[in-house]
Design a protein around this motif. Structure first.
Motif, PDB file in Angstrom:
ATOM      1  N   SER A 169       0.850  -1.189   0.000  1.00 22.99           N
ATOM      2  CA  SER A 169       0.000   0.000   0.000  1.00 22.99           C
ATOM      3  C   SER A 169       0.881   1.232   0.000  1.00 22.99           C
ATOM      4  CB  SER A 169      -0.909  -0.002   1.234  1.00 22.99           C
ATOM      5  OG  SER A 169      -1.675   1.181   1.299  1.00 22.99           O
ATOM      6  N   CYS A 170       0.478   2.249  -0.767  1.00 20.27           N
ATOM      7  CA  CYS A 170       1.258   3.478  -0.857  1.00 20.27           C
ATOM      8  C   CYS A 170       0.322   4.651  -1.138  1.00 20.27           C
ATOM      9  CB  CYS A 170       2.309   3.344  -1.960  1.00 20.27           C
ATOM     10  SG  CYS A 170       3.338   4.796  -2.176  1.00 20.27           S
ATOM     11  N   ASN A 171       0.294   5.629  -0.233  1.00 22.75           N
ATOM     12  CA  ASN A 171      -0.487   6.855  -0.425  1.00 22.75           C
ATOM     13  C   ASN A 171      -1.958   6.588  -0.746  1.00 22.75           C
ATOM     14  OD1 ASN A 171       1.920   8.173  -0.033  1.00 22.75           O
ATOM     15  ND2 ASN A 171       2.240   8.702  -2.170  1.00 22.75           N
ATOM     16  N   GLY A 172      -2.524   5.575  -0.131  1.00 22.40           N
ATOM     17  CA  GLY A 172      -3.946   5.299  -0.327  1.00 22.40           C
ATOM     18  C   GLY A 172      -4.260   4.294  -1.404  1.00 22.40           C
ATOM     19  N   LEU A 173      -3.298   3.945  -2.247  1.00 21.76           N
ATOM     20  CA  LEU A 173      -3.493   2.921  -3.271  1.00 21.76           C
ATOM     21  C   LEU A 173      -2.935   1.594  -2.772  1.00 21.76           C
ATOM     22  CD1 LEU A 173      -2.572   4.665  -6.665  1.00 21.76           C
ATOM     23  CD2 LEU A 173      -4.841   4.235  -5.712  1.00 21.76           C
ATOM     24  N   VAL A 174      -3.705   0.528  -2.971  1.00 26.48           N
ATOM     25  CA  VAL A 174      -3.271  -0.814  -2.584  1.00 26.48           C
ATOM     26  C   VAL A 174      -3.059  -1.627  -3.851  1.00 26.48           C
ATOM     27  CG1 VAL A 174      -3.793  -2.867  -1.211  1.00 26.48           C
ATOM     28  CG2 VAL A 174      -4.625  -0.634  -0.478  1.00 26.48           C
ATOM     29  N   CYS A 175      -1.953  -2.359  -3.902  1.00 26.24           N
ATOM     30  CA  CYS A 175      -1.627  -3.177  -5.070  1.00 26.24           C
ATOM     31  C   CYS A 175      -1.889  -4.645  -4.760  1.00 26.24           C
ATOM     32  CB  CYS A 175      -0.172  -2.968  -5.470  1.00 26.24           C
ATOM     33  SG  CYS A 175       0.344  -3.902  -6.924  1.00 26.24           S
ATOM     34  N   PHE A 176      -2.713  -5.286  -5.589  1.00 28.28           N
ATOM     35  CA  PHE A 176      -3.007  -6.709  -5.479  1.00 28.28           C
ATOM     36  C   PHE A 176      -2.552  -7.414  -6.759  1.00 28.28           C
ATOM     37  CE2 PHE A 176      -6.250  -4.705  -2.831  1.00 28.28           C
ATOM     38  CZ  PHE A 176      -6.257  -5.496  -1.694  1.00 28.28           C
ATOM     39  N   VAL A 177      -2.198  -8.690  -6.634  1.00 32.61           N
ATOM     40  CA  VAL A 177      -1.886  -9.508  -7.800  1.00 32.61           C
ATOM     41  C   VAL A 177      -2.454 -10.900  -7.558  1.00 32.61           C
ATOM     42  CG1 VAL A 177       0.367 -10.191  -6.875  1.00 32.61           C
ATOM     43  CG2 VAL A 177      -0.048 -10.327  -9.331  1.00 32.61           C
ATOM     44  N   ASP A 178      -2.984 -11.540  -8.615  1.00 28.99           N
ATOM     45  CA  ASP A 178      -3.471 -12.905  -8.438  1.00 28.99           C
ATOM     46  C   ASP A 178      -2.528 -13.878  -9.134  1.00 28.99           C
ATOM     47  OD1 ASP A 178      -4.072 -12.909 -11.149  1.00 28.99           O
ATOM     48  OD2 ASP A 178      -6.242 -12.911 -10.892  1.00 28.99           O
ATOM     49  N   SER A 179      -2.801 -15.173  -8.964  1.00 28.30           N
ATOM     50  CA  SER A 179      -1.903 -16.197  -9.492  1.00 28.30           C
ATOM     51  C   SER A 179      -1.937 -16.288 -11.005  1.00 28.30           C
ATOM     52  CB  SER A 179      -2.237 -17.565  -8.874  1.00 28.30           C
ATOM     53  OG  SER A 179      -3.604 -17.878  -9.064  1.00 28.30           O
ATOM     54  N   ASN A 230      -7.993   2.018  -4.713  1.00 24.73           N
ATOM     55  CA  ASN A 230      -8.162   2.958  -3.615  1.00 24.73           C
ATOM     56  C   ASN A 230      -9.382   2.515  -2.816  1.00 24.73           C
ATOM     57  OD1 ASN A 230      -9.045   5.215  -2.009  1.00 24.73           O
ATOM     58  ND2 ASN A 230      -7.713   6.520  -3.225  1.00 24.73           N
ATOM     59  N   LEU A 231      -9.154   2.030  -1.602  1.00 23.10           N
ATOM     60  CA  LEU A 231     -10.246   1.467  -0.801  1.00 23.10           C
ATOM     61  C   LEU A 231     -11.259   2.521  -0.397  1.00 23.10           C
ATOM     62  CD1 LEU A 231      -7.970  -0.721  -0.583  1.00 23.10           C
ATOM     63  CD2 LEU A 231      -8.824  -1.205   1.690  1.00 23.10           C
ATOM     64  N   ALA A 232     -10.797   3.775  -0.190  1.00 22.83           N
ATOM     65  CA  ALA A 232     -11.702   4.826   0.279  1.00 22.83           C
ATOM     66  C   ALA A 232     -12.660   5.267  -0.816  1.00 22.83           C
ATOM     67  CB  ALA A 232     -10.902   6.023   0.791  1.00 22.83           C
ATOM     68  N   CYS A 275      -0.583  -5.009   5.599  1.00 27.30           N
ATOM     69  CA  CYS A 275       0.079  -3.721   5.408  1.00 27.30           C
ATOM     70  C   CYS A 275      -0.727  -2.640   6.119  1.00 27.30           C
ATOM     71  CB  CYS A 275       0.226  -3.384   3.916  1.00 27.30           C
ATOM     72  SG  CYS A 275      -1.328  -3.044   3.063  1.00 27.30           S
ATOM     73  N   VAL A 276      -0.053  -1.560   6.491  1.00 30.08           N
ATOM     74  CA  VAL A 276      -0.728  -0.391   7.043  1.00 30.08           C
ATOM     75  C   VAL A 276      -1.215   0.454   5.876  1.00 30.08           C
ATOM     76  CG1 VAL A 276      -0.415   1.730   8.367  1.00 30.08           C
ATOM     77  CG2 VAL A 276       0.602  -0.398   9.176  1.00 30.08           C
ATOM     78  N   HIS A 277      -2.439   0.953   5.975  1.00 28.93           N
ATOM     79  CA  HIS A 277      -3.060   1.681   4.868  1.00 28.93           C
ATOM     80  C   HIS A 277      -3.512   3.059   5.341  1.00 28.93           C
ATOM     81  CE1 HIS A 277      -6.699   2.739   2.404  1.00 28.93           C
ATOM     82  NE2 HIS A 277      -5.832   2.506   1.458  1.00 28.93           N
ATOM     83  N   TYR A 278      -3.298   4.067   4.498  1.00 29.84           N
ATOM     84  CA  TYR A 278      -3.734   5.427   4.794  1.00 29.84           C
ATOM     85  C   TYR A 278      -4.692   5.888   3.692  1.00 29.84           C
ATOM     86  CZ  TYR A 278       0.263   5.362   7.941  1.00 29.84           C
ATOM     87  OH  TYR A 278       1.155   5.027   8.927  1.00 29.84           O
ATOM     88  N   GLU A 279      -5.835   6.464   4.095  1.00 32.03           N
ATOM     89  CA  GLU A 279      -6.813   6.907   3.116  1.00 32.03           C
ATOM     90  C   GLU A 279      -6.324   8.151   2.375  1.00 32.03           C
ATOM     91  OE1 GLU A 279     -10.583   7.492   4.959  1.00 32.03           O
ATOM     92  OE2 GLU A 279     -11.088   5.361   4.881  1.00 32.03           O
ATOM     93  N   SER A 280      -6.681   8.223   1.087  1.00 31.28           N
ATOM     94  CA  SER A 280      -6.363   9.400   0.292  1.00 31.28           C
ATOM     95  C   SER A 280      -7.323   9.470  -0.886  1.00 31.28           C
ATOM     96  CB  SER A 280      -4.902   9.334  -0.215  1.00 31.28           C
ATOM     97  OG  SER A 280      -4.812   8.517  -1.359  1.00 31.28           O
ATOM     98  N   LEU A 281      -7.226  10.560  -1.647  1.00 30.46           N
ATOM     99  CA  LEU A 281      -8.032  10.738  -2.852  1.00 30.46           C
ATOM    100  C   LEU A 281      -7.269  10.349  -4.112  1.00 30.46           C
ATOM    101  CD1 LEU A 281      -9.493  14.225  -1.890  1.00 30.46           C
ATOM    102  CD2 LEU A 281     -10.855  12.144  -2.176  1.00 30.46           C
ATOM    103  N   VAL A 282      -6.075   9.803  -3.957  1.00 34.09           N
ATOM    104  CA  VAL A 282      -5.256   9.439  -5.110  1.00 34.09           C
ATOM    105  C   VAL A 282      -6.013   8.456  -5.999  1.00 34.09           C
ATOM    106  CG1 VAL A 282      -3.156   8.210  -5.821  1.00 34.09           C
ATOM    107  CG2 VAL A 282      -3.072   9.838  -3.932  1.00 34.09           C
ATOM    108  N   GLY A 283      -5.960   8.691  -7.300  1.00 33.91           N
ATOM    109  CA  GLY A 283      -6.619   7.798  -8.238  1.00 33.91           C
ATOM    110  C   GLY A 283      -8.115   7.967  -8.311  1.00 33.91           C
TER     111      GLY A 283
END
Length: 367
Positions: free
Chosen positions: A112-122, A130-132, A353-361
């Motif tokens: 997670s970085c600046n409110g964006l979380v990166c996921f990958v599947d197999s 952006n979860l927010a 991971c620790v996550h911080y909310e933002s308006l990014v994206g």
């Protein structure tokens, strides 16, 4: 009608949480334009990071494809029950309102970085979310001819990293591709830029790099441990990729006596840290307090429990232990560690991971 000066209104909006700003986008067009403005988004994020918060949001995986969000106070106590995340890889709500994953692949949390979380599947689909705002973006596949050293009959190892390049205000995803069987040093690196929405490829930049963790972001660089490097080698086992220069370099590492069974990288209060597990018993957590300076490695914690074979610091005050549980510490004294109540994690599946909310994206696709 009461008039509020634009400068004052901007200052007021900058102090509001993300969820309030998302509602206020509907008040009038000028507010929407302001809240969606990249300069406002960056100022809001910088202010939020600087001011801190009375709570910590943690994203964690509990099995092959289920993720939860939980909020903790600054003593590590849950504020409310963990909330299951309806991630964008495909889901539906069951009759009891639980989230049911409709895909067929294992999903991993890269970071997670600046409110964006990166996921990958197999299946190697990569999503930035952006979860927010519930906005997400799926990276397109890299449509390039495979290099000659790639043998399609071999089994390949993939590793990822995700971070922010402050010099270009860009978010980047890096992917390593290497064969379990290929003894050659040939090694493929692919880099995605969210700003340009395009991939680029590097070849033969570093020797084989494998790790059981994804890239650790510290100081504008992503970090991994080189799997094949011996602890007694003169070469450092820590390799870093500078997101601005787009080049690899080695980070000076400490050398310790004793037989080390495993090492794990993490972040502690914004610094790179390393947990060393010994064959005999327990392990030690070391922090590089002055980045790039070998002499600044400082031991901050010793664990004598033989049951602890894996530990990773996840910034703030959280330790991930044996990939099954999370612990909170107010100080790095063994008797101050406190177990965080989370949804039961399948053995070896916990990623957090620790996550911080933002308006990014905010201009990405909606969920």
């Amino acid at each position: 009608m009461f008039y509020i000066p634009e400068v004052l209104m901007n200052d007021v909006l900058l102090k509001l949480p993300v969820k309030s700003l998302l509602r206020f986008r509907s008040v009038k067009k000028s507010w929407r334009d302001l809240i969606d403005n990249p300069d406002f988004i960056k100022m809001h994020m910088d202010r939020s990071m600087k001011m801190g918060s009375s709570t910590v949001e943690v994203i964690h995986r509990c099995n092959l494809n289920k993720f939860y969000s939980m909020h903790l106070d600054l003593s590590g106590n849950p504020i409310r029950d963990p909330e299951e995340l309806p991630h964008p890889f495909g889901y539906r709500y069951d009759h009891d309102k639980s989230v049911v994953y409709t895909g067929e692949y294992e999903i991993h949390l890269v970071g997670s970085c600046n409110g964006l979380v990166c996921f990958v599947d197999s299946a190697h689909r990569i999503i930035l979310w952006n979860l927010a705002t519930r906005k997400y973006f799926e990276l397109q596949h890299l449509d390039m001819e495979l290099p000659r050293f790639i043998d399609l009959d071999l089994t390949y190892y993939f590793n990822y990293g995700f971070g922010y390049d402050g010099a270009t205000d860009d978010y980047k995803v890096i992917r390593f591709i290497n064969s379990y069987n290929n003894k050659s040093d040939c090694f493929l690196v692919e880099l995605y830029s969210l700003k340009s929405k395009s991939w680029k490829r590097f070849e033969d930049l570093v020797s084989t790099t494998r790790s059981d963790h994804y890239g650790i972001l510290v100081g504008g660089s992503l970090h991994w441990l080189m799997y094949e490097t011996k602890w007694d080698d003169d070469e450092s086992p820590i390799v870093a990729f500078d997101l601005t220069k787009e080049e690899f370099n080695l980070v000076p590492c400490l050398h310790l006596p004793g037989k080390i069974a495993s090492m794990n990288l993490g972040t502690f209060q914004g610094c790179l840290c390393l947990f060393c597990h010994y064959h005999e018993a327990g392990g030690e957590l070391w922090v590089m307090k002055d980045y790039g300076i070998k002499e600044s490695w400082t031991k901050v914690y010793t664990n004598n429990r033989t049951s602890v074979r894996y530990m990773r610091a996840i910034d703030h005050s959280i330790l991930e232990v044996n990939k099954t549980r999370l612990l909170w510490y107010n100080s790095l004294q063994e008797n101050c560690l406190k177990k965080i109540k989370i949804c039961c994690a399948t053995k070896g599946c916990l990623e957090a991971c620790v996550h911080y909310e933002s308006l990014v994206g905010i201009d990405l696709m909606g969920l």
